[in-house]
Design a protein around this motif. Structure first.
Motif, PDB file in Angstrom:
ATOM      1  N   ASP A  13      35.622  25.894  98.834  1.00 54.56           N
ATOM      2  CA  ASP A  13      35.680  26.585  97.448  1.00 54.56           C
ATOM      3  C   ASP A  13      36.653  27.359  97.234  1.00 54.56           C
ATOM      4  O   ASP A  13      36.635  28.357  97.598  1.00 54.56           O
ATOM      5  CB  ASP A  13      34.393  26.951  97.152  1.00 54.56           C
ATOM      6  N   LYS A  15      37.637  29.123  94.745  1.00 51.83           N
ATOM      7  CA  LYS A  15      37.068  30.358  94.072  1.00 51.83           C
ATOM      8  C   LYS A  15      36.596  31.416  95.040  1.00 51.83           C
ATOM      9  O   LYS A  15      36.535  32.506  94.823  1.00 51.83           O
ATOM     10  CB  LYS A  15      36.167  30.006  93.010  1.00 51.83           C
ATOM     11  N   GLN A  16      36.199  31.158  96.246  1.00 52.13           N
ATOM     12  CA  GLN A  16      35.563  31.747  97.261  1.00 52.13           C
ATOM     13  C   GLN A  16      36.384  32.314  98.312  1.00 52.13           C
ATOM     14  O   GLN A  16      36.223  33.117  99.181  1.00 52.13           O
ATOM     15  CB  GLN A  16      34.312  31.332  97.851  1.00 52.13           C
TER      16      GLN A  16
END
Length: 73
Positions: A13, A15-16
């Motif tokens: 991911d 965004k992480q």
């Protein structure tokens, strides 16, 4: 450059990921997905932050995104 395919061995991911400079440009994927790598630079093996440009083969999206190289994972 030649393109090649890889099967994801982990889920990702963007965004992480604190190393990705712009998470909006990242490509999320799940373990087992097939990714087509279209841009990579093997000459920069000494760099800490190396990113590949890839498409997800099972996606209908025509946009490529950044994924961590094998050096980062």
């Amino acid at each position: 450059q030649q393109t090649f395919h890889v099967r994801a061995l982990y889920s990702y991911d963007p965004k992480q990921d604190p190393l990705l400079p712009c998470p909006e440009l990242g490509l999320s994927f799940q373990r087992g997905d097939i990714l087509r790598i279209v841009a990579y630079d093997e000459k920069k093996a000494d760099e800490v932050n190396r990113w590949w440009q890839a498409y997800q083969e099972t996606s209908s999206s025509s946009l490529a995104g950044l994924i961590p190289s094998d050096h980062l994972q």
